[in-house]
Design an enzyme around this catalytic site. Structure first.
Site, PDB file in Angstrom:
ATOM      1  N   GLY A 109     -11.766   2.409 -10.403  1.00  0.00           N
ATOM      2  CA  GLY A 109     -11.050   1.541  -9.472  1.00  0.00           C
ATOM      3  C   GLY A 109     -11.718   0.179  -9.324  1.00  0.00           C
ATOM      4  N   GLY A 112      -6.627   1.584  -9.083  1.00  0.00           N
ATOM      5  CA  GLY A 112      -6.907   2.264  -7.813  1.00  0.00           C
ATOM      6  C   GLY A 112      -6.408   1.448  -6.637  1.00  0.00           C
ATOM      7  NE  ARG A 132     -12.056   3.531   2.258  1.00  0.00           N
ATOM      8  CZ  ARG A 132     -12.895   2.514   2.276  1.00  0.00           C
ATOM      9  NH1 ARG A 132     -12.848   1.635   3.266  1.00  0.00           N
ATOM     10  NH2 ARG A 132     -13.774   2.353   1.327  1.00  0.00           N
ATOM     11  CE1 TYR A 135     -15.697   8.133   0.370  1.00  0.00           C
ATOM     12  CE2 TYR A 135     -14.003   6.885   1.523  1.00  0.00           C
ATOM     13  CZ  TYR A 135     -14.372   7.900   0.661  1.00  0.00           C
ATOM     14  OH  TYR A 135     -13.394   8.681   0.094  1.00  0.00           O
ATOM     15  CB  CYS A 154     -13.635  13.573  21.687  1.00  0.00           C
ATOM     16  SG  CYS A 154     -12.638  13.156  23.108  1.00  0.00           S
ATOM     17  CE1 TYR A 180      -7.775   6.907  -2.206  1.00  0.00           C
ATOM     18  CE2 TYR A 180      -8.498   4.632  -2.421  1.00  0.00           C
ATOM     19  CZ  TYR A 180      -8.112   5.823  -2.994  1.00  0.00           C
ATOM     20  OH  TYR A 180      -8.037   5.935  -4.359  1.00  0.00           O
TER      21      TYR A 180
HETATM   22  C1  LIG Z   1      -8.341   9.387 -11.798  1.00  0.00           C
HETATM   23  C2  LIG Z   1      -8.465   8.396 -10.687  1.00  0.00           C
HETATM   24  N1  LIG Z   1      -7.710   7.287 -10.716  1.00  0.00           N
HETATM   25  C3  LIG Z   1      -7.795   6.373  -9.728  1.00  0.00           C
HETATM   26  C4  LIG Z   1      -8.648   6.525  -8.660  1.00  0.00           C
HETATM   27  C5  LIG Z   1      -8.643   5.532  -7.538  1.00  0.00           C
HETATM   28  O1  LIG Z   1      -9.623   4.575  -7.593  1.00  0.00           O
HETATM   29  P1  LIG Z   1     -10.020   3.818  -6.232  1.00  0.00           P
HETATM   30  O2  LIG Z   1     -11.044   4.668  -5.570  1.00  0.00           O
HETATM   31  O3  LIG Z   1     -10.545   2.513  -6.631  1.00  0.00           O
HETATM   32  O4  LIG Z   1      -8.815   3.684  -5.412  1.00  0.00           O
HETATM   33  C6  LIG Z   1      -9.465   7.638  -8.599  1.00  0.00           C
HETATM   34  C7  LIG Z   1     -10.379   7.758  -7.470  1.00  0.00           C
HETATM   35  O5  LIG Z   1     -11.091   8.681  -7.273  1.00  0.00           O
HETATM   36  C8  LIG Z   1      -9.365   8.606  -9.629  1.00  0.00           C
HETATM   37  O6  LIG Z   1     -10.105   9.727  -9.619  1.00  0.00           O
END
Ligand SMILES: Cc1ncc(COP(=O)(O)O)c(C=O)c1O
Length: 447
Positions: A261, A305, A343, A347, A374, A404
């Protein structure tokens, strides 16, 4: 008369607050000092649909798709459904020429319900169940990315017609991201380590199955990658491996799916992926690796991603209380938190936020935006500047929340998940309605 009308010079300070690296391009202040997105005032959306609410700028999503298509005209661009999959988004990205990756029967069903051509769907996942593989074969997905030896057995037992597959290899590249999203290293749950006996066994088994067609290799390097050199290295390793497969098995693979990503900026100054640098590196590395190995250039797929949808999303919260702790922090508590944005807790992600119902001119204070859930750790943003007179009832907007957030949201504390409101050309429309307590009770069927 508004402050901006009395002091027009205030406008000159506005752009620095709405950094276009973080906010959708069509974000502005209106004449009343309110933030607008896609031509709609965020405060109006908060009033009409309530808060917390996800707002999604359709034009921004489409523009990101087009930017990728322009930078990589020859490549297949695959949208990661896991980032945000609702029917409208699946429609937008496929209308813009992208394919869609899904990693569950649920995501597959949503993509199909949106009318996505099954041939443009790619099934991923390290734990695909019998039923999921069956559903994917049944609807005729374009490719299945094989992730385990068990999967090959299941696919061969289930398949009645030819299915194209890719083999997921871990190329042994560490992009130094958060441990939870390291997917390029050898020792991890996804795929087969490149060069391992297990990977070779997988190749042999797939090639023995008459219903499986091994068309190429897939790798995934991780998330939030901003250094394009990692992709150059991945190409060198993967093309080397594809050439070895040709030598050892006489089989020419024609597809290379370069997953990993691309970084987006969550806050001003965060590094992001530069698409033209990436395009140059991919081209050069492909030319060099194919020449070195005398290997025919494969079709390339990219998986950006979150980079397609992250910046298109803004989350709206209403301030519930403001608490100054003597000698400590100022906590601005809002009506959302870790269940609409896990998130931060997952993270350690860092976000910014601004007041959306008025221009933040005047004195500022340093604030911690606290969620309503809470847990003491339910903090959405730390050390951000907000107007010193911030008060309950005001609207905070948090940018770069398109990926996400909806997909990772929960109903913790039995607070229903937020709606998604799409904006475009001055109009707002509801894509997903708010989850109600009735929805929660509807699943509570035992007594
Ligand atoms: C196969 C695959 N494609 C795309 C993504 C997404 O990437 P990003 O975390 O940058 O959204 C992931 C994330 O784990 C993935 O496993």
């Amino acid at each position: 008369m508004t402050l901006l009308e009395i002091f027009p010079s205030l406008r000159s300070g506005i752009p620095s607050r709405l950094d276009s690296a973080v906010w959708p391009r069509d974000t502005h202040y209106d004449g009343d000092g309110r933030i607008t997105l896609g031509g709609v005032a965020l405060a109006d959306i908060a009033d009409q649909y309530g808060t917390a609410t996800y707002v999604l700028d359709e034009n921004e999503v489409r523009a990101r798709c087009r930017a990728y298509r322009k930078a990589f005209p020859e490549a297949e661009i695959i949208y990661a459904g896991k980032a945000l999959l609702v029917r409208a988004v699946a429609e937008w990205v496929t209308q813009e020429g992208l394919s869609v990756d899904v990693c569950s029967a649920g995501e597959l069903t949503i993509a199909l319900a949106a009318g996505v051509d099954p041939a443009r769907i790619i099934l991923h996942g390290n734990g695909k169940s019998y039923d999921e593989l069956n559903a994917a074969l049944h609807c005729g997905v374009g490719r299945i990315v094989v992730d385990s030896l068990t999967e090959i057995t299941l696919l061969s037992a289930l398949g009645t017609r030819p299915q194209r597959v890719l083999l997921r290899l871990s190329p042994g590249i560490d992009v130094h991201g958060h441990p939870a999203v390291k997917t390029g290293v050898l020792d991890q749950k996804f795929g087969f380590p490149l060069g391992s006996d297990m990977a070779d066994e997988a190749i042999r088994r797939i090639m023995r199955q008459p219903n499986l067609e091994l068309v190429g290799m897939h790798c995934h390097l991780g998330s939030q990658i901003h250094n394009p050199d990692h992709y150059g290295e991945a190409i060198r390793r993967m093309i080397g491996e594809m050439a070895r497969v040709r030598e050892d098995y006489g089989h020419i693979l024609t597809e290379l799916d370069l997953g990993g990503g691309h970084a987006v900026a969550y806050r001003s100054g965060d590094a992001e992926m530069n698409l033209s640098d990436l395009a140059d590196i991919v081209e050069d590395a492909l030319d060099a690796a194919c020449a070195r190995n005398r290997f025919p250039r494969p079709n390339i797929a990219l998986e950006p991603g979150r980079a397609i949808v992250a910046r298109a999303g803004v989350t709206l919260y209403r301030v519930l209380s403001v608490k100054h702790i003597d000698g400590g922090h100022t906590y601005v508590t809002v009506d959302g938190g870790m269940s609409d944005n896990p998130r931060v807790a997952l993270y350690g992600a860092r976000y910014g936020a601004v007041v959306a119902n008025r221009h933040p001119c005047g004195p500022q204070l340093r604030a911690t935006v606290a969620g309503r859930y809470c847990e003491a750790g339910d903090i959405l943003a730390t050390d951000i500047q907000l107007p010193a007179d911030i008060r309950p009832g005001e609207i905070l907007a948090m940018p770069c929340t398109g990926a996400y957030h909806h997909s990772l949201a929960s109903s913790y504390n039995s607070v229903g998940r937020p709606p998604i409101i799409a904006v475009r050309n001055g109009r707002a429309r509801e894509l997903v309605r708010r989850e109600t307590t009735d929805d929660l009770l509807a699943r509570d069927i035992g007594r």
